[in-house]
Design an enzyme around this catalytic site. Structure first.
Site, PDB file in Angstrom:
ATOM      1  CB  CYS A 105      -0.914   0.013   1.227  1.00 25.40           C
ATOM      2  SG  CYS A 105      -1.975   1.483   1.310  1.00 25.40           S
ATOM      3  CD  GLU A 117      -1.912  -1.572  -3.983  1.00 23.96           C
ATOM      4  OE1 GLU A 117      -1.037  -1.438  -4.879  1.00 23.96           O
ATOM      5  OE2 GLU A 117      -1.645  -1.748  -2.790  1.00 23.96           O
TER       6      GLU A 117
END
Length: 224
Positions: free
Chosen positions: A2, A106
Site C-alpha cells: 500500500c 493500487e
C-alpha cells in the site's frame, strides 16, 4: 503493498466514526487525495482510557535505528511475519494504531503500462488500516513518531489489481486492536485478514495519481 491513499472525510466525521475523545485541533486536520510515504498521516491510538487522534510520519523507524532514512523503506509490514521481525515485534504487542483513510490506490500491470485503481468501501465511509507506530530519537535529540500499514493477501475484489492489500479492520475489531493491554499475538493474528470483498468498490482512475504533486478530488473519479 500500500503506497498511496486518501483522507478527505470531514474532521467531524472522523471524530464521531472513531469515537475520539482527545484530538488535534480542527485547524490542523489535513485533507488529501494523494497521501504518499514520508508524509504525516492521521492515526488513532488508545492510551488505555480513550481514543486519541494525532499525526504520525508514514514510514516506520525502529527505536534502535541509527538513521531516520530507514523509514522510507518501511511503509508496510507483512501480517504474516509481524511476530518474527525485529523491527515490528515490539510494536505489534504494545504500539498498535489505526491509520485513518477513506480510499487507497493500487496499480495493475497491463500492456499499456501500470494502470491505477481506486479501492474504497461501497458505503464510502472512512475506515482504519491496521497499523504499528514507534517513537525514534536521533543522537541530536530530535523525536519522530512514525508508523507502518499492515498488509495481507488480497481479497477477491482487490486481487484483480494486486496480490496484497492493507488490513482494514471491522468496527467490532477496532477496540481489540487498539487495546494496549491485549498482547496475545494469537488473538491479534486473527484480526489480520482480508476485508470482505463484497463490501468493496474497485475502479480505474486517472494516471495523474502517479505523482504525489497532484492532489484534487478528480483523482478518485472513475474513468473508462
Amino acid at each position: 503493498m500500500c503506497g498511496r491513499f486518501t483522507l478527505f472525510s470531514t474532521y467531524e466525521t472522523i471524530i464521531q466514526r472513531f469515537r475520539i475523545e482527545s484530538a488535534i485541533d480542527e485547524t490542523d486536520y489535513l485533507v488529501s487525495y494523494n497521501i504518499a510515504p514520508s508524509q504525516q498521516v492521521a492515526a488513532v491510538i488508545n492510551d488505555g482510557s480513550k481514543n486519541r487522534l494525532g499525526y504520525l510520519r508514514w514510514g516506520f523507524i525502529p527505536s534502535w535505528a541509527k538513521d531516520e532514512s530507514v523509514g522510507y523503506k518501511m511503509i508496510n509490514a507483512r501480517a504474516e511475519t509481524l511476530g518474527e521481525k525485529r523491527s515490528f515485534k515490539n510494536a505489534y504487542q504494545k504500539q498498535r494504531c489505526l491509520i485513518v483513510a477513506d480510499a487507497f490506490y493500487e496499480w495493475r500491470r497491463m500492456e499499456e503500462g501500470k494502470v491505477p485503481f481506486c479501492i474504497k468501501l461501497k458505503s464510502s465511509e472512512p475506515f482504519g488500516f491496521a497499523g504499528l507506530w514507534e517513537s525514534w530519537k536521533s543522537p541530536e535529540g530530535k523525536i519522530i513518531h512514525s508508523c507502518a500499514i499492515i498488509t495481507t493477501n488480497a481479497n477477491e475484489a482487490v486481487s484483480s489489481v494486486h496480490d496484497r492489500m492493507p488490513v482494514i479492520l471491522n468496527r467490532e475489531e477496532e477496540n481489540s486492536w487498539l487495546n494496549p493491554k491485549l498482547r496475545d499475538t494469537q488473538i491479534l493474528n486473527r484480526l489480520l485478514v482480508p476485508y470482505n470483498s463484497e463490501e468493496m468498490d474497485v475502479y480505474p482512475v486517472s494516471k495523474d495519481v502517479n505523482s504525489p504533486r497532484n492532489n484534487s478530488p478528480r483523482l478518485i473519479e472513475r474513468i473508462g
